[in-house]
Write a protein that holds these residues in place. Structure first.
Motif, mmCIF file in Angstrom:
data_model
loop_
_atom_site.group_PDB
_atom_site.id
_atom_site.type_symbol
_atom_site.label_atom_id
_atom_site.label_comp_id
_atom_site.label_asym_id
_atom_site.label_seq_id
_atom_site.Cartn_x
_atom_site.Cartn_y
_atom_site.Cartn_z
ATOM 1 N N ARG A 217 0.837 -1.206 0.000
ATOM 2 C CA ARG A 217 0.000 0.000 0.000
ATOM 3 C C ARG A 217 0.866 1.247 0.000
ATOM 4 N N TYR A 218 1.980 1.194 0.737
ATOM 5 C CA TYR A 218 2.868 2.357 0.773
ATOM 6 C C TYR A 218 3.420 2.648 -0.625
ATOM 7 N N LEU A 219 3.896 1.615 -1.305
ATOM 8 C CA LEU A 219 4.443 1.808 -2.651
ATOM 9 C C LEU A 219 3.369 2.240 -3.636
ATOM 10 N N GLU A 220 2.133 1.807 -3.389
ATOM 11 C CA GLU A 220 1.022 2.187 -4.266
ATOM 12 C C GLU A 220 0.814 3.694 -4.267
ATOM 13 N N THR A 221 1.096 4.337 -3.153
ATOM 14 C CA THR A 221 0.909 5.783 -3.097
ATOM 15 C C THR A 221 1.783 6.488 -4.137
ATOM 16 N N PHE A 222 3.013 6.026 -4.305
ATOM 17 C CA PHE A 222 3.917 6.651 -5.268
ATOM 18 C C PHE A 222 3.537 6.292 -6.702
ATOM 19 N N ALA A 223 2.913 5.161 -6.888
ATOM 20 C CA ALA A 223 2.426 4.815 -8.229
ATOM 21 C C ALA A 223 1.424 5.854 -8.704
ATOM 22 N N HIS A 224 0.596 6.353 -7.779
ATOM 23 C CA HIS A 224 -0.405 7.351 -8.156
ATOM 24 C C HIS A 224 0.239 8.712 -8.448
ATOM 25 N N THR A 225 1.162 9.135 -7.610
ATOM 26 C CA THR A 225 1.772 10.453 -7.838
ATOM 27 C C THR A 225 2.630 10.451 -9.101
ATOM 28 N N CYS A 226 3.410 9.398 -9.298
ATOM 29 C CA CYS A 226 4.238 9.340 -10.510
ATOM 30 C C CYS A 226 3.367 9.271 -11.768
ATOM 31 N N ALA A 227 2.214 8.625 -11.658
ATOM 32 C CA ALA A 227 1.337 8.488 -12.827
ATOM 33 C C ALA A 227 0.860 9.825 -13.349
ATOM 34 N N VAL A 228 0.747 10.823 -12.477
ATOM 35 C CA VAL A 228 0.266 12.132 -12.924
ATOM 36 C C VAL A 228 1.418 13.112 -13.169
ATOM 37 N N MET A 229 2.646 12.615 -13.139
ATOM 38 C CA MET A 229 3.831 13.468 -13.347
ATOM 39 C C MET A 229 4.590 13.000 -14.588
ATOM 40 N N GLN A 230 3.892 12.944 -15.710
ATOM 41 C CA GLN A 230 4.479 12.387 -16.930
ATOM 42 C C GLN A 230 4.552 13.381 -18.086
ATOM 43 N N THR A 231 4.214 14.641 -17.843
ATOM 44 C CA THR A 231 4.322 15.664 -18.885
ATOM 45 C C THR A 231 5.133 16.836 -18.367
ATOM 46 N N LYS A 232 5.623 17.650 -19.294
ATOM 47 C CA LYS A 232 6.398 18.824 -18.893
ATOM 48 C C LYS A 232 5.580 19.752 -18.006
ATOM 49 N N ASP A 233 4.344 20.012 -18.398
ATOM 50 C CA ASP A 233 3.506 20.931 -17.632
ATOM 51 C C ASP A 233 3.241 20.398 -16.227
ATOM 52 N N ALA A 234 2.992 19.099 -16.131
ATOM 53 C CA ALA A 234 2.728 18.517 -14.816
ATOM 54 C C ALA A 234 3.962 18.605 -13.923
ATOM 55 N N LEU A 235 5.112 18.268 -14.465
ATOM 56 C CA LEU A 235 6.341 18.321 -13.686
ATOM 57 C C LEU A 235 6.650 19.752 -13.239
ATOM 58 N N LYS A 236 6.456 20.700 -14.155
ATOM 59 C CA LYS A 236 6.717 22.084 -13.802
ATOM 60 C C LYS A 236 5.773 22.558 -12.705
ATOM 61 N N ARG A 237 4.488 22.192 -12.815
ATOM 62 C CA ARG A 237 3.520 22.608 -11.798
ATOM 63 C C ARG A 237 3.870 22.028 -10.433
ATOM 64 N N VAL A 238 4.165 20.731 -10.389
ATOM 65 C CA VAL A 238 4.479 20.087 -9.114
ATOM 66 C C VAL A 238 5.723 20.711 -8.488
ATOM 67 N N ALA A 239 6.748 20.966 -9.298
ATOM 68 C CA ALA A 239 7.981 21.545 -8.771
ATOM 69 C C ALA A 239 7.759 22.971 -8.266
ATOM 70 N N ALA A 240 6.991 23.765 -9.015
ATOM 71 C CA ALA A 240 6.715 25.141 -8.597
ATOM 72 C C ALA A 240 5.942 25.164 -7.285
ATOM 73 N N GLU A 241 4.931 24.304 -7.169
ATOM 74 C CA GLU A 241 4.140 24.271 -5.942
ATOM 75 C C GLU A 241 4.962 23.764 -4.768
ATOM 76 N N CYS A 242 5.889 22.858 -5.032
ATOM 77 C CA CYS A 242 6.794 22.378 -3.986
ATOM 78 C C CYS A 242 7.583 23.536 -3.398
ATOM 79 N N ALA A 243 8.196 24.340 -4.267
ATOM 80 C CA ALA A 243 8.970 25.488 -3.791
ATOM 81 C C ALA A 243 8.092 26.483 -3.045
ATOM 82 N N GLU A 244 6.907 26.746 -3.564
ATOM 83 C CA GLU A 244 5.980 27.665 -2.891
ATOM 84 C C GLU A 244 5.596 27.164 -1.505
ATOM 85 N N ASP A 245 5.240 25.899 -1.412
ATOM 86 C CA ASP A 245 4.791 25.337 -0.136
ATOM 87 C C ASP A 245 5.908 25.366 0.901
#
Length: 389
Positions: free
Chosen positions: A77-105
């Motif tokens: 179940r723990y590893l399944e959590t990362f399967a979901h997050t990685c699944a939505v981080m497969q495009t340039k726009d998605a990666l950029k958004r996640v990284a920008a929000e990481c820095a903001e947070d």
């Protein structure tokens, strides 16, 4: 073994408030990009990219699901959590958004310097190249820094490129990290299951990085214990230990309070090897049964190069402020202790020495000095009011 007297108990010092902890400048060395998404962002990106595998589509419920899955005690179940997050981080726009929000947070939480790690090889499912992944994440971090500045916060983010220890791309990722070392990437890491996948499987990557005078940390001493730490240091030459919490297995406390350090523990302390400790995550993975039992308390007393980190903010439902709140509440830490951990982390960062020193002297120490002055002023006003009443 070396020995020394160890006494337990808290000193009578003022504990910082939650608001002071949030405002205090903090440094983060161990945080996974795919473990820190906002739940709402996961939902948005899943909808935009047609990913239908989420267990919940309501952001609040999804956030709870991630935390409960990480706390379940089930590795699957723990590893399944990362399967979901990685699944939505497969495009340039998605990666950029996640990284920008990481820095903001992080900036909103008072983090002034962070090294965020991710595995480029996990973001290639929709045709991106390794280079495109790195450039998208770097663009996101720069955008997040810019937004943070607009909101009155200061943060600098560097990337650590991670290779998965069960795969066979470590040298390729190490070479990638070296190519981007002056363009947002500050170092290299390996991650994944320790048992059965020792760091020595990737000696070619570490030898390459050492020849190139580059920096790297290794996930070690989280689940597998002292052999993992020894291999990371003596065979691979790691600059830091990702977690390293099992170094406690080489430390004995006698009934009279005398502490005896084994030779590996002595080496780690004497060489000032940074430990990227992640208290909440360590509880989830069974390295400790409670915050009170977490080795960070003893490692602090023994003056190891201990640092405080989040590991996976989404899965652990945590932040740097929450980690310090737990430690303040458990060990009675003061602002001085927080500053000690923070300076340790900044000293251990993978950026040039003069830049580390500038962060310590121009940002961290002044930030804590201001908080301490505010506390002293309030104490003075409170004492004067009591005398006058």
């Amino acid at each position: 073994m070396t020995s020394q007297t160890h006494t337990t108990g808290h000193t009578d010092r003022e504990k910082p408030s939650a608001e002071q902890i949030r405002r205090a400048p903090k440094v983060l060395l161990h945080d996974h990009l795919d473990g820190g998404l906002r739940p709402g962002t996961v939902v948005d990106l899943a909808r935009e990219n047609g990913y239908e595998g989420l267990p919940e589509t309501d952001p609040d419920k999804l956030g709870i699901w991630f935390r409960e899955a990480a706390d379940s005690g089930s590795l699957e179940r723990y590893l399944e959590t990362f399967a979901h997050t990685c699944a939505v981080m497969q495009t340039k726009d998605a990666l950029k958004r996640v990284a920008a929000e990481c820095a903001e947070d992080l900036a909103e939480d008072g983090v002034v310097y962070a090294e965020i790690r991710y595995a480029p090889e996990q973001h290639l499912e929709q045709g991106l190249t390794l280079e495109e992944v790195v450039e998208a994440v770097n663009d996101g971090f720069r955008e997040g820094e810019r937004r943070a500045k607009e909101n009155g916060h200061r943060i600098r983010v560097g990337a650590l490129l991670t290779a998965m220890r069960h795969a066979a791309r470590a040298l390729e990722i190490a070479e990638l990290a070296n190519r981007y070392r002056d363009a947002g990437v500050v170092g290299f890491d390996i991650a994944g299951a320790e048992a059965g996948f020792p760091p020595t499987r990737h000696l070619d990557a570490f030898e390459f990085l050492k020849r190139e005078n580059n920096h790297f940390t290794i996930h070690a001493g989280e689940a597998f214990g002292l052999p993992s730490i020894w291999q990371a240091l003596q065979w691979c030459g790691a600059d830091r230990l990702g977690h390293g919490v099992r170094i406690i297995d080489d430390i004995e406390i006698a009934d009279d309070g005398t502490v005896r350090l084994g030779r590996l523990a002595s080496y780690v302390r004497d060489k000032r090897i940074p430990l990227e400790l992640c208290p909440t995550s360590n509880l989830q993975t069974g390295a400790a049964t409670s915050y009170a039992e977490h080795p960070i308390g003893l490692l602090r007393k023994l003056h190891f190069r201990a640092t405080v980190n989040t590991d996976n903010r989404l899965m652990s439902g945590t932040s740097m402020s929450r980690e310090f709140e737990h430690l303040v509440g458990t060990f009675g830490y003061s602002l001085d202790d927080m500053q000690w951990f923070t300076v340790n982390a900044m000293k251990s960062a993978f950026i040039p020495f003069d830049e580390r020193l500038a962060m310590i002297n121009d940002v961290i120490k002044p930030g804590y000095a201001e908080l301490k002055s505010e506390w002293l002023f309030r104490q003075t006003v409170s004492t004067s009011a009591s005398v006058g009443s």
